[in-house]
Design an enzyme around this catalytic site. Structure first.
Site, short mmCIF file in Angstrom:
data_model
loop_
_atom_site.label_atom_id
_atom_site.label_comp_id
_atom_site.label_asym_id
_atom_site.label_seq_id
_atom_site.Cartn_x
_atom_site.Cartn_y
_atom_site.Cartn_z
N LYS A 247 32.97 81.07 76.63
CA LYS A 247 32.42 79.97 77.42
C LYS A 247 30.95 79.73 77.05
CE LYS A 247 31.08 80.49 81.75
NZ LYS A 247 31.05 80.70 83.20
N ASP A 265 35.07 76.41 81.50
CA ASP A 265 34.77 77.28 82.64
C ASP A 265 35.82 77.02 83.71
OD1 ASP A 265 34.19 74.86 83.72
OD2 ASP A 265 32.10 75.28 84.18
#
Ligand code: SF4
Length: 339
Positions: A247, A265
């Protein structure tokens, strides 16, 4: 309504032949055909009917399915009948595709919902629809929100460290903490020279500030020792840094290096699944699936847009679907209670 949706039949006609359709003899070339239909009162029942050995003559397409074998069925769950025509128009625009007139549905203005291919089509027709849908949603969200939420700096080191601070921390805390820290140390070498306790005190009250302080110092030390004091611009080296997952790495690649990368996310994962773009269990799968659905030009921005939409409207529990700007494009997969 029971399991409403649209479907695509992939048919193969081994030899060209004359087939009677609606009382008229017509020539059909050998090859593959894709037919797009909708079944708002029961998708599975309609598909079973097409696959049944008992060939009833009800729709025009039945004339063809008497002679052509159904090789594959694609399904797409939706309440929107207009998606059928949207998919037909996308198929009509593809190269090496020939529309066969007279196979539109009775209540649409499309020229046709039947398309001929010389060779077997190697794509999932609903990916065309998802891409169109994803493109439209990305544009609507771009009009609603602009700019990314966190890691606003495009300077790689600052972008990376701000991302580390932001994990499980609100924006209102992350941004001032990052500013305080970068007033103390601007480069990896300066950051590596700071004691962890000083970093921790500076970024407090960010969540897990002591742990993050050690991580930040470690990252800075590794950048100095192994990367000439610079942040690497590739995924493998970034995820090898302590505390940096896909991420964060993807956010830095997109934000600081303008490389096509999708930062998935919890908001991107949740909303992409609700929209019906993907059907995945974990963010890593979502990242891979989104590469097929989302046009590359939206990869970098989608995180900032969905984070904002997730905070404002598409909440984890009880999303505000009644006031959502992209409700018309959303399948609301897995949504129970909504407002
Ligand atoms: S319609 Fe509902 S589930 Fe779909 S994106 Fe909007 S708020 Fe989320």
């Amino acid at each position: 309504m029971k399991d409403p949706g649209i479907y695509c039949l992939l048919l193969r006609l081994p030899k060209g032949r004359r087939i009677r359709v609606a009382g008229r003899e017509r020539d059909f070339a050998a090859g593959y055909y894709l037919y797009v239909g909708s079944a708002m009162n029961g998708l599975e029942a309609r598909i079973r009917r097409h696959l049944s050995a008992e060939k009833k003559q009800h729709w025009h397409i039945d004339s063809l399915t008497r002679h052509a074998a159904i090789r594959r069925v694609f399904r797409y769950s939706t309440h929107s009948r207009s998606m059928e025509c949207r998919l037909a128009s996308r198929l009509a625009k593809r190269s090496h595709t020939t529309g066969i007139p007279g196979f539109g549905s009775s209540d649409c203005r499309c020229r046709t919902h039947l398309f001929h291919f010389q060779a077997k089509p190697d794509f999932n027709p609903f990916d065309l629809l998802r891409r169109t849908n994803a493109e439209r949603v990305a544009r609507i969200l771009s009009d609603l929100y602009s700019g990314p939420r966190v890691c606003k700096s495009r300077e790689p080191f600052r972008s990376l460290i701000t991302c580390v601070i932001s994990l499980r921390t609100k924006d209102e805390v992350t941004d001032p903490a990052g500013k305080r820290l970068f007033r103390l140390a601007r480069t990896p070498a300066q950051m590596a020279a700071l004691p962890p306790s000083r970093i921790a005190k500076t970024i407090y009250p960010a969540g897990f500030y002591r742990e993050k302080a050690r991580t930040i110092k470690n990252i800075a030390g590794i950048l100095v020792a192994n990367h000439g004091g610079r942040v690497p611009d590739n995924l493998d080296d970034l995820v090898a840094l302590p505390g940096v997952g896909r991420k964060t790495a993807n956010l830095v690649l997109g934000r600081a290096f303008s490389k096509p990368a999708i930062c998935v996310d919890t908001h991107v994962h949740r909303i992409s699944n609700r929209l019906g773009w993907v059907a995945t269990d974990i963010p890593e799968e979502t990242e891979t699936a989104l590469r097929h659905v989302l046009p590359e030009e939206h990869w970098i921005a989608i995180n900032g847009l969905m984070v904002r939409h997730g905070q404002a409207t598409c909440h984890p529990t009880s999303p505000k679907c009644s006031e959502c700007a992209i409700a018309g494009d959303c399948l609301r997969d897995g949504v129970g209670r909504s407002r």
